[in-house]
Scaffold this active site. Structure first.
Site, mmCIF file in Angstrom:
data_model
loop_
_atom_site.group_PDB
_atom_site.id
_atom_site.type_symbol
_atom_site.label_atom_id
_atom_site.label_comp_id
_atom_site.label_asym_id
_atom_site.label_seq_id
_atom_site.Cartn_x
_atom_site.Cartn_y
_atom_site.Cartn_z
ATOM 1 N N LYS A 154 0.814 -1.217 0.000
ATOM 2 C CA LYS A 154 0.000 0.000 0.000
ATOM 3 C C LYS A 154 0.846 1.264 0.000
ATOM 4 C CE LYS A 154 -1.131 -0.205 4.918
ATOM 5 N NZ LYS A 154 -2.126 -0.713 5.823
ATOM 6 N N ARG A 155 2.121 1.135 0.282
ATOM 7 C CA ARG A 155 2.988 2.311 0.196
ATOM 8 C C ARG A 155 3.112 2.788 -1.251
ATOM 9 N NH1 ARG A 155 6.530 2.787 5.238
ATOM 10 N NH2 ARG A 155 4.721 2.910 6.583
#
Ligand code: GLU
Length: 493
Positions: A254-255
């Site tokens: 998700k980064r």
């Protein structure tokens, strides 16, 4: 012939992940194509991290995509309960059986002792592992200590040499040396099973014939295989699916890429297009066509067409495919989908109270509230110039708030406000210092409706996405800052 039965077994510990939908889709297609059943089991033995909200989000997200299951916690079925937290007695029985047969043993080692062993092994450049301290404790002595209430776990025995052959339907036989395997904990001190025991017991009792799971589980396969052997159970057929990757080939995270299914829903993707795109991850139709429905995928499904090169989940490609889907909709259906997306009564009712007091005519609504109907918003770095805070302090404050919001499970105005306030105060500022930064990040405007209400209405996915975009615009976070700020993060209440 036995009926094909597949399953997904998500752990309800966060946002519903696109990787879960991807694995679910392939299990569903495999089962349907063989006229079999597809089961959903909730693996919630991690009591601290599992939540019912997350479980519900998994159901909602999968159903939005059009993925349905034949048995599961919410639909029932003949092999329930389908939630591992409700199967405690079952695991206890099987753990006792392994101990009685001499395949597993109670281990009384304290955390301190295990830390010492670990430190010693690391210093000697050995792979850290359990040293077998409790393997040879006699059964009577172990019983006595357990009866006296001594805290213990149950560990499985593993061979110390040789190789384990993992038969993967895609890779063929994969050989993994036994000396890489630890004496895995099967039952924790709190009496709950670990993934390994619960997963094997459930797959067996639920009659699962084929397990298609992510390849991140391949290294631990020998332990599962050994457990089947200890119990004398037939092993399901195995498929280790290639992992989804970011465009830079790293594991989807998700980064770098939004990973929550609900994000794509809020961004205005069609579920059919999303499912179609997930079906293109490492798999293709025999005629290589890009656009296909779930029914078509099931009809032509062949697991051997999965290619092992890491499929790249690329939002631009997904958008392109979504565009194909949108353009091919009859215009009435297109309008209906738009209504369903964000012009539905429920969403409009959330926005109405905030715009009603601020407009004189309806025609003023769109300019004031357009950000409610957008994914990202147009950003202007000048809006983030702060009277008190330096550019670095601005980035730091926004990043810390974002991290806190990423961990927030109960998404509502009070909790959002508390996070912004506490984070600001921890850095020595006030809530009102932070708000002029949050405002443009979320609305893209210099003034509009109340931004805290807007964040609640927009939801976690879009709020986080916009904050992330603002931070990127302001220069992002360097590796060094990342490390330092993560330490700070841990101190914020
Ligand atoms: N609970 C595991 C997960 O969250 C299941 C993995 C498996 O399919 O065995 O991915």
């Amino acid at each position: 012939m036995t009926t094909v039965r597949t399953r997904i077994a998500p752990s309800p510990t966060g946002d519903p992940h696109v990787g879960t939908a991807y694995i679910a889709l392939f299990n569903l297609c495999f089962a349907r194509q063989h006229g079999g059943q597809f089961i959903l089991r909730i693996e919630d033995t991690d009591q601290l991290r599992s939540t019912r909200e997350s479980e519900q989000q998994i159901y909602d997200a999968l159903r939005w995509l059009g993925i349905e299951w034949d048995e599961g916690p919410d639909v029932g079925g003949p092999h329930g309960p389908y939630r591992q937290s409700e199967r405690g007695e079952i695991y206890k029985k099987y753990s006792d059986e392994l101990v009685a047969k001499g395949h597993a043993f109670p281990c009384f080692c304290s955390a301190e002792r295990l830390d010492e062993v670990r430190a010693r092994q690391m210093a000697n450049k050995e792979t850290p592992r359990y040293d077998g301290h409790c393997v040879h404790i006699a059964a009577e002595e172990a019983q006595r200590r357990i009866a006296a209430g001594e805290s213990h776990v149950v560990r499985m025995k593993v061979p110390s040499e040789g190789v384990c052959t993992v038969p993967d339907l895609l890779r063929g036989d994969v050989e993994i040396p036994w000396d890489r395997m630890d004496m895995q904990v099967l039952m924790k001190a709190d009496g709950l099973p670990t993934y390994f025991l619960a997963n094997v017991v459930d797959d067996h009792l639920m009659g699962i014939t084929h397990v298609l799971r992510g390849e991140e589980w391949l290294p631990s396969a020998p332990k599962l295989i050994k457990l089947y052997e200890y119990f004398g159970w037939e092993q399901p057929r195995l498929v280790y699916m290639p992992l989804l990757r970011n465009p830079d080939k790293s594991k989807l995270s998700k980064r770098k890429n939004p990973t929550s299914i609900t994000f794509y829903q809020r961004m205005g993707f069609l579920p059919e297009a999303m499912l179609n795109y997930l079906g293109r991850m490492g798999w293709s139709m025999p005629d290589e066509r890009e656009k296909f429905t779930l029914a078509e995928m099931i009809e032509h499904f062949d697991i051997q067409r999965v290619s092992l090169g890491g499929p790249i989940f690329d939002m631009e490609k997904l958008s392109w495919l979504n565009g194909q889907w949108l353009r091919e909709l009859p215009v009435e259906a297109f309008a209906a989908e738009v209504r369903k997306w964000a012009f539905n009564p429920e969403y409009l009712m959330k926005i109405a109270p905030h715009v009603q007091s601020r407009v004189e005519t309806f025609s003023q609504i769109a300019p004031l509230a357009s950000f409610f109907f957008a994914g990202g918003v147009p950003l202007d770095a000048r809006l983030f110039e702060h009277k008190k805070l330096s550019a670095e302090q601005v980035r730091q404050l926004l990043q810390l708030i974002l991290w806190k919001l990423e961990a927030l499970r109960q998404w509502n105005k009070d909790n959002i406000t508390a996070i912004i306030q506490k984070t600001s105060e921890h850095l020595g500022y006030k809530l009102r210092d932070a708000m002029p930064l949050i405002f443009p990040a979320i609305t893209g405007q210099a003034s509009s409706v109340s931004v805290l209400d807007a964040m609640e209405i927009l939801g976690a996915d879009l709020t986080r996405f916009r904050l992330r975009q603002a931070i990127e615009l302001l220069g992002g976070v360097s590796k060094k800052e990342n490390k330092e700020w993560e330490k700070l993060l841990a101190e914020i209440p």
